[in-house]
Scaffold this active site. Sequence first.
Site, PDB file in Angstrom:
ATOM      1  N   CYS A   2      13.866  -9.389  22.055  1.00  0.00           N
ATOM      2  CA  CYS A   2      14.403  -9.318  23.250  1.00  0.00           C
ATOM      3  C   CYS A   2      13.270  -8.854  24.298  1.00  0.00           C
ATOM      4  CB  CYS A   2      15.779  -8.441  23.573  1.00  0.00           C
ATOM      5  SG  CYS A   2      17.156  -8.745  22.354  1.00  0.00           S
ATOM      6  N   ARG A  27       9.449 -13.033  22.647  1.00  0.00           N
ATOM      7  CA  ARG A  27      10.249 -11.910  21.975  1.00  0.00           C
ATOM      8  C   ARG A  27      11.665 -12.331  21.462  1.00  0.00           C
ATOM      9  NH1 ARG A  27       7.772  -7.027  23.283  1.00  0.00           N
ATOM     10  NH2 ARG A  27       9.604  -5.860  22.548  1.00  0.00           N
ATOM     11  N   ASN A  99      17.298  -3.818  25.000  1.00  0.00           N
ATOM     12  CA  ASN A  99      16.536  -4.274  23.370  1.00  0.00           C
ATOM     13  C   ASN A  99      16.695  -3.295  22.665  1.00  0.00           C
ATOM     14  OD1 ASN A  99      12.804  -4.360  23.289  1.00  0.00           O
ATOM     15  ND2 ASN A  99      14.624  -5.349  21.900  1.00  0.00           N
ATOM     16  N   GLU A 486      -0.297 -15.646   3.019  1.00  0.00           N
ATOM     17  CA  GLU A 486      -0.236 -15.957   4.345  1.00  0.00           C
ATOM     18  C   GLU A 486      -0.011 -17.447   4.800  1.00  0.00           C
ATOM     19  OE1 GLU A 486       0.145 -14.334   6.927  1.00  0.00           O
ATOM     20  OE2 GLU A 486      -0.634 -15.243   8.761  1.00  0.00           O
ATOM     21  N   HIS A 509       3.896 -17.685 -15.374  1.00  0.00           N
ATOM     22  CA  HIS A 509       5.193 -16.701 -15.610  1.00  0.00           C
ATOM     23  C   HIS A 509       6.544 -17.261 -15.098  1.00  0.00           C
ATOM     24  CE1 HIS A 509       2.301 -14.389 -17.994  1.00  0.00           C
ATOM     25  NE2 HIS A 509       1.487 -14.532 -17.009  1.00  0.00           N
TER      26      HIS A 509
END
Length: 613
Positions: A2, A27, A99, A486, A509
């Site tokens: 926010c 945001r 927020n 990443e 695995h």
Amino acid sequence: MCGIVGYIGKKEAFPILIKGLKLLEYRGYDSAGLALQNGSLVVYRKKGKVAELEEFVLSQKHDGVIGIGHTRWATHGEPSDKNAHPHTSMNGLFTIVHNGIIENYAKLKDDLKEQGYTFKSETDTEVLSNLVEYFYSQDEAINAEMAVQLALSKVVGAYGIAVLCQAEPDKIIVARKGSPLVVGLGNGEYFIASDASPIVEFTNQVVYLNDEDIAVITKDSFTLKNVQNTPVTLKISHLNLEIGELDKGGFDHFMLKEIFEQPKTIEETFRGRLRPDYSEIVLGGLLNVFPKIQNADRIIIIGCGTSWHAALIGEYLLEEYAQIPVEVDYASEFRYRKPVIGKNDVVILISQSGETADTLAALHLAKEKGATVLGICNVVGSTLARETEAGVFTHAGIEIGVASTKAFTAQVTVLTMFALKLARARKTITQEEYSVLVRELAAIPEKGRQILLQSNDKIKAIAEKYKDAINSLYLGRGYLFPVALEGALKLKEISYIHAEGYAAGEMKHGPIALVDDNLPVIVVAPQDDYYEKIVSNIQEVKARKGNVIAIVTEGDKTLKEMVNDFIEIPASHPAVAPLLTVIPLQLLAYHIALMKGCNVDQPRNLAKSVTVE
Ligand code: M6R
């Protein structure tokens, strides 16, 4: 999560607020709203992007020199017009943008219902606005500021708020706990925002609110105190953000701009730190604490998401070169799992924004336990930067794309410099080894430029081939295992393709069961100490008809013949290879997401800085 903006002064507030909301849209972007004070208070709210709110407001009267605005990332209640902020109290006395999360909102709501309050939304914020109104109406002696203070004293959780009061229309009241707020000081005007980007155009003088600060702002005054009513010393900071950093600079998306900026941002991270003759690495921010670090029992590195991936690379670097025990933890786990931390531990918090709620909670815990607490952070003035004992700024410039790219390479650059400096100080590497590594690090920007120049079109073609995949696997070993994580995170967050990052040796695995002729397997496989091992892993995937896309060292004939697609990168020392190998993975995710029609800069359900738990 926010974004909040506010303006009070002589100018029309609407254009300032809407521009500010666009800058803060990273945001949160599921709904937006604003309130303008002009004799009476008018509230505008809309589900969707800020542009939709803008269109809606422009179709109506929108005057006023005082106003507040909000762009939302939903926590309580789905994205909708009615859940969008601002939220006005039942009798219209208080209007709030918020927020954060009011954790005890359900109990407060029940109590207010008993007092006859009714609610129009599902949000915790409407509870807060009614709570403020409730206290205000208890006694004529209680003014708006006191009512806000009383309400906040009942609140458990996090907040950054801006409040308008219908009965005291010449002021905005702001307060914070856990969610950032900055106030820009103009001439007869004040600007309020969740970060400094909406403010920089108007003034470079700002005050960062600290936790539990409350300020009452009129066009001519700014009074700061603590929510418990004790005075607070005003600390004015200077912004050195450039407005130019806030546009796309000719690129189609912020993410692409930020990927292409990396050679330059890594040079910025070096600036003043890598001496031209490579004789020394200077980390001025750590000067006072360096002896403590050198003699620490252990280093614990903490972060979330991409910053946690950078932390893993830091672990490998520090253990190999500085020979100091390192642990890496997710902030969200560390803060709750009752870790053993001693006074001789050094805890490093990594965060691009410096506002991630879990990372800040981990910081507070580490401080409480008496550890030396350091930060690696991109945002000057952020809570992390202000609350750590010492640290290193990454200087990557403002990162707007929700998917972190240049902040990651800047974090890894800082960690590499830090590991090498510490290794030299602890005499765990020789001057010769150190010189080789520093030169390899210094060569990264040029090699990065080469990758960006030569590979983008090829990566686009590869993206076209694999864009319809449902699942994907990213593999790497050693320093390149975190790079595989990443790469997978980039793909999943912006293209919504399921992507798993795995240590290549772990594949047999479990994940190998996923391999069939539909599965793209992206393998980070330059010629390093693990090369033969990773070639075997590639063989294992090929034997099961998986499609291998490999990141290979220039001129690697063996892999070029073995894999379905390859992207070449210049040869480099393994310790600095993450800084190069991640670039093709960022580009691959970008092009696939674009081809799938996804919103690359503002992927669904995400927000740039996660200021709630
Ligand atoms: O601002 P921070 O570095 O603390 O943010 C941490 C994560 O929220 C962030 O890295 C997130 O995972 C990104 N969207 C990744 O691209």
